[in-house]
Motif scaffolding. Structure first.
Motif, mmCIF file in Angstrom:
data_model
loop_
_atom_site.group_PDB
_atom_site.id
_atom_site.type_symbol
_atom_site.label_atom_id
_atom_site.label_comp_id
_atom_site.label_asym_id
_atom_site.label_seq_id
_atom_site.Cartn_x
_atom_site.Cartn_y
_atom_site.Cartn_z
ATOM 1 N N ARG A 52 -22.001 126.951 49.206
ATOM 2 C CA ARG A 52 -22.975 126.018 48.622
ATOM 3 C C ARG A 52 -24.271 125.960 49.428
ATOM 4 O O ARG A 52 -25.302 125.553 48.911
ATOM 5 C CB ARG A 52 -22.351 124.628 48.503
ATOM 6 C CG ARG A 52 -21.343 124.546 47.392
ATOM 7 C CD ARG A 52 -20.757 123.142 47.256
ATOM 8 N NE ARG A 52 -19.803 123.080 46.177
ATOM 9 C CZ ARG A 52 -18.522 123.420 46.292
ATOM 10 N NH1 ARG A 52 -18.050 123.836 47.445
ATOM 11 N NH2 ARG A 52 -17.716 123.334 45.260
ATOM 12 N N ARG A 53 -24.209 126.369 50.687
ATOM 13 C CA ARG A 53 -25.410 126.367 51.544
ATOM 14 C C ARG A 53 -26.150 127.711 51.501
ATOM 15 O O ARG A 53 -27.186 127.855 52.140
ATOM 16 C CB ARG A 53 -25.031 126.024 52.984
ATOM 17 C CG ARG A 53 -24.520 124.603 53.114
ATOM 18 C CD ARG A 53 -24.384 124.165 54.566
ATOM 19 N NE ARG A 53 -23.674 125.085 55.411
ATOM 20 C CZ ARG A 53 -22.370 125.029 55.696
ATOM 21 N NH1 ARG A 53 -21.629 124.086 55.159
ATOM 22 N NH2 ARG A 53 -21.809 125.899 56.489
ATOM 23 N N TYR A 54 -25.614 128.686 50.785
ATOM 24 C CA TYR A 54 -26.263 130.003 50.688
ATOM 25 C C TYR A 54 -27.607 129.863 49.982
ATOM 26 O O TYR A 54 -27.721 129.209 48.941
ATOM 27 C CB TYR A 54 -25.361 130.986 49.930
ATOM 28 C CG TYR A 54 -26.079 132.233 49.517
ATOM 29 C CD1 TYR A 54 -26.525 133.147 50.466
ATOM 30 C CD2 TYR A 54 -26.344 132.487 48.180
ATOM 31 C CE1 TYR A 54 -27.211 134.283 50.092
ATOM 32 C CE2 TYR A 54 -27.024 133.631 47.799
ATOM 33 C CZ TYR A 54 -27.452 134.518 48.751
ATOM 34 O OH TYR A 54 -28.140 135.640 48.382
ATOM 35 N N ASP A 55 -28.632 130.486 50.547
ATOM 36 C CA ASP A 55 -29.981 130.487 49.982
ATOM 37 C C ASP A 55 -30.180 131.798 49.226
ATOM 38 O O ASP A 55 -30.269 132.864 49.839
ATOM 39 C CB ASP A 55 -31.002 130.352 51.117
ATOM 40 C CG ASP A 55 -32.440 130.369 50.637
ATOM 41 O OD1 ASP A 55 -32.677 130.477 49.418
ATOM 42 O OD2 ASP A 55 -33.335 130.264 51.495
ATOM 43 N N ALA A 56 -30.264 131.730 47.922
ATOM 44 C CA ALA A 56 -30.352 132.928 47.074
ATOM 45 C C ALA A 56 -31.635 133.720 47.282
ATOM 46 O O ALA A 56 -31.749 134.840 46.787
ATOM 47 C CB ALA A 56 -30.206 132.544 45.602
ATOM 48 N N ARG A 57 -32.596 133.179 48.015
ATOM 49 C CA ARG A 57 -33.809 133.951 48.318
ATOM 50 C C ARG A 57 -33.544 134.983 49.412
ATOM 51 O O ARG A 57 -34.351 135.861 49.660
ATOM 52 C CB ARG A 57 -34.936 133.015 48.766
ATOM 53 C CG ARG A 57 -35.411 132.087 47.647
ATOM 54 C CD ARG A 57 -36.386 131.098 48.169
ATOM 55 N NE ARG A 57 -35.663 130.260 49.141
ATOM 56 C CZ ARG A 57 -36.172 129.194 49.731
ATOM 57 N NH1 ARG A 57 -37.399 128.833 49.491
ATOM 58 N NH2 ARG A 57 -35.460 128.491 50.579
ATOM 59 N N ARG A 58 -32.404 134.871 50.051
ATOM 60 C CA ARG A 58 -32.005 135.785 51.120
ATOM 61 C C ARG A 58 -30.914 136.708 50.576
ATOM 62 O O ARG A 58 -30.038 136.250 49.841
ATOM 63 C CB ARG A 58 -31.464 134.957 52.283
ATOM 64 C CG ARG A 58 -31.150 135.712 53.504
ATOM 65 C CD ARG A 58 -30.787 134.763 54.627
ATOM 66 N NE ARG A 58 -30.429 135.563 55.782
ATOM 67 C CZ ARG A 58 -29.649 135.156 56.745
ATOM 68 N NH1 ARG A 58 -29.142 133.951 56.728
ATOM 69 N NH2 ARG A 58 -29.378 135.940 57.757
#
Length: 189
Positions: A65-71
């Protein structure tokens, strides 16, 4: 209808963050070999690499849930994997301090299989691989991490810097130092 192969890691991660176990399973399937390979090279032991990879995927599931999809998902996952390898290394150092260290004979040599190589050449190759892995294992962690990510995993210096949380220049310096130390350890000054 799109196939699983056409869905990006970032979309799958977003689905996984909403509780989609199947999406996370697809991500694991896509990345398990690369994560294992990185960790195998990191610590030189297949059992340790397997355990660290397992821990990394569990940690990734808990943190999805903390994953940043811009990365890029692969870079995020490798950051977790390297952190798990570091944690296991610290715990191993404590165990070694308490119980004593293993001898260098316990070091596991990577199995290189190529049927086109004759037995004598295979012995030479196995010895060279063993020497390289031993030299890699003796590198300081910060140098080894930068070298593995750039030279063996194919990440750019910028991507490796993001994974390691340092600057690109730091990665460049660490890779240079790692290669120099490896050359010295392997007698190729």
């Amino acid at each position: 209808m799109t196939s699983d192969a056409e869905v990006s890691d970032e979309v799958l991660a977003s689905s996984a963050a909403r509780g989609d176990d199947r999406a996370f399973s697809i991500l694991v399937g896509r990345h398990k070999e690369a994560v294992y390979r990185l960790l195998r090279r990191y610590n030189g032991n297949s059992d340790e690499a397997y355990e660290a990879a397992h821990e990394a995927f569990i940690a990734a599931w808990k943190a999805i849930r903390r994953y940043d999809a811009r990365r890029p998902f692969g870079a995020w996952l490798r950051t977790i994997a390297i952190n798990k390898a570091r944690d296991r290394g610290r715990r191993q150092k404590v165990r070694n301090l308490i119980f004593g260290t293993k001898s260098s004979d316990d070091f596991e040599v990577m199995n290189v299989t190529d049927r086109s190589i004759n037995a004598d050449d295979r012995l030479i190759l196995d010895h060279e691989v063993s020497q390289l892995e031993k030299a890699l294992a003796r590198l300081p962690a910060n140098l080894k991490e930068a070298l593995l990510l750039t030279a063996l995993e194919g990440f750019s210096q910028k991507q490796a810097a993001e994974i390691l949380g340092v600057t690109s220049k730091t990665v460049e310096t660490r890779v240079y130092r790692a290669r120099k130390l490896l050359a010295e350890k392997l007698g190729e000054k």
